[in-house]
Design an enzyme around this catalytic site. Sequence first.
Site, PDB file in Angstrom:
ATOM      1  N   GLY A  12      75.368  76.036  41.823  1.00 54.08           N
ATOM      2  CA  GLY A  12      76.013  75.348  40.710  1.00 54.08           C
ATOM      3  C   GLY A  12      76.285  73.871  40.921  1.00 54.08           C
ATOM      4  N   SER A  13      75.576  73.236  41.847  1.00 49.87           N
ATOM      5  CA  SER A  13      75.870  71.810  42.087  1.00 49.87           C
ATOM      6  C   SER A  13      75.473  70.952  40.877  1.00 49.87           C
ATOM      7  CB  SER A  13      75.204  71.309  43.366  1.00 49.87           C
ATOM      8  OG  SER A  13      73.802  71.272  43.227  1.00 49.87           O
ATOM      9  N   ASN A  14      74.427  71.343  40.157  1.00 46.59           N
ATOM     10  CA  ASN A  14      74.073  70.595  38.945  1.00 46.59           C
ATOM     11  C   ASN A  14      75.092  70.831  37.839  1.00 46.59           C
ATOM     12  OD1 ASN A  14      71.363  69.054  39.119  1.00 46.59           O
ATOM     13  ND2 ASN A  14      70.992  70.965  40.224  1.00 46.59           N
ATOM     14  N   MET A  92      67.601  81.748  37.711  1.00 44.87           N
ATOM     15  CA  MET A  92      66.427  82.256  38.411  1.00 44.87           C
ATOM     16  C   MET A  92      65.636  83.315  37.629  1.00 44.87           C
ATOM     17  SD  MET A  92      66.387  80.268  40.897  1.00 44.87           S
ATOM     18  CE  MET A  92      65.124  80.963  41.974  1.00 44.87           C
ATOM     19  N   ARG A  93      65.841  83.365  36.319  1.00 41.10           N
ATOM     20  CA  ARG A  93      65.069  84.315  35.522  1.00 41.10           C
ATOM     21  C   ARG A  93      64.330  83.585  34.410  1.00 41.10           C
ATOM     22  NH1 ARG A  93      66.679  89.707  36.642  1.00 41.10           N
ATOM     23  NH2 ARG A  93      68.292  89.571  38.226  1.00 41.10           N
ATOM     24  N   ASN A 109      65.566  72.367  31.311  1.00 45.77           N
ATOM     25  CA  ASN A 109      65.596  72.814  32.707  1.00 45.77           C
ATOM     26  C   ASN A 109      65.431  71.619  33.636  1.00 45.77           C
ATOM     27  OD1 ASN A 109      65.510  74.722  34.891  1.00 45.77           O
ATOM     28  ND2 ASN A 109      63.283  74.492  34.962  1.00 45.77           N
ATOM     29  N   HIS A 111      63.848  70.713  37.521  1.00 45.59           N
ATOM     30  CA  HIS A 111      62.986  71.298  38.553  1.00 45.59           C
ATOM     31  C   HIS A 111      62.803  70.288  39.687  1.00 45.59           C
ATOM     32  CE1 HIS A 111      59.956  73.940  40.221  1.00 45.59           C
ATOM     33  NE2 HIS A 111      59.236  72.856  40.460  1.00 45.59           N
TER      34      HIS A 111
HETATM   35  C1  GRF Z   1      68.043  72.883  41.620  1.00 47.73           C
HETATM   36  O1  GRF Z   1      67.384  72.382  42.761  1.00 47.73           O
HETATM   37  C2  GRF Z   1      67.142  72.875  40.429  1.00 47.73           C
HETATM   38  O2  GRF Z   1      66.171  71.887  40.487  1.00 47.73           O
HETATM   39  C3  GRF Z   1      66.494  74.235  40.470  1.00 47.73           C
HETATM   40  O3  GRF Z   1      67.506  75.078  40.965  1.00 47.73           O
HETATM   41  C4  GRF Z   1      68.391  74.353  41.794  1.00 47.73           C
HETATM   42  C5  GRF Z   1      69.789  74.654  41.363  1.00 47.73           C
HETATM   43  O4  GRF Z   1      70.716  74.124  42.239  1.00 47.73           O
HETATM   44  N1  GRF Z   1      66.012  74.605  39.164  1.00 47.73           N
HETATM   45  P1  GRF Z   1      72.272  74.181  41.912  1.00 47.73           P
HETATM   46  O5  GRF Z   1      72.644  75.639  41.724  1.00 47.73           O
HETATM   47  O6  GRF Z   1      72.516  73.364  40.692  1.00 47.73           O
HETATM   48  O7  GRF Z   1      72.945  73.607  43.135  1.00 47.73           O
END
Ligand code: GRF
Length: 194
Positions: A12-14, A92-93, A109, A111
């Site tokens: 969840g860092s994003n 992840m789905r 999304n 990536h």
């Molecule tokens: C990120 O690296 C994103 O690019 C990928 O999944 C990861 C999620 O990281 N789709 P976080 O859970 O937001 O730390």
Amino acid sequence: MIKIGILGSGKGSNCRAILQSIRDGRLRAKVAVVISDVLDAPILEIAREFGVPNAYLPPGHFRTRLEPKVEAQLVAMLQNAEVQIVVLAGFMRVLKEQMLAAFPRRIVNIHPSLLPKFPGLEAWKQALAANEKWTGVTVHYVDEQIDHGDVIAQRKVPVMSDDTAESLHARIQEVEHVLYPEALEQVFAQLRAA
Ligand code: GRF
């Protein structure tokens, strides 16, 4: 105020970067709900820390997608929360027809590569294995293919000669945390203007 829903399966860092950008006034939106397919995912803890409604959605018995009746449930949860834009942050789905039909060009999304290079899992490891000097981050609209769809924003990240998978991944994530809120602001501005 534009309402967004964030979906994630992990760290969840994003999600944290987005919530912090909203708190700081750099991103104008309201996170209506955070939903995870993983019961103990830290992303749900982050939602609680920021006082955002959150939910665990049991995914059913498939491994890489949601069971159709669960995907219908997800659509209903997002619609009930009046979500306009769905933000994937480590979800992840693979989302299928029901979500794509309910939110056409409204799912975004992030990536960890310069798409179309290195779609799929652990893209930073793919870049290392391919001896790339540069890799990066892509924010894109979601379509029916994996890590595919119109690009909203991209940023390059250098690969250092002494990089490990961990060091490169950390450098990529730092860029993600800046790029995702910026790219989302761009998406929201378009929606406001429409
Ligand atoms: C990120 O690296 C994103 O690019 C990928 O999944 C990861 C999620 O990281 N789709 P976080 O859970 O937001 O730390």
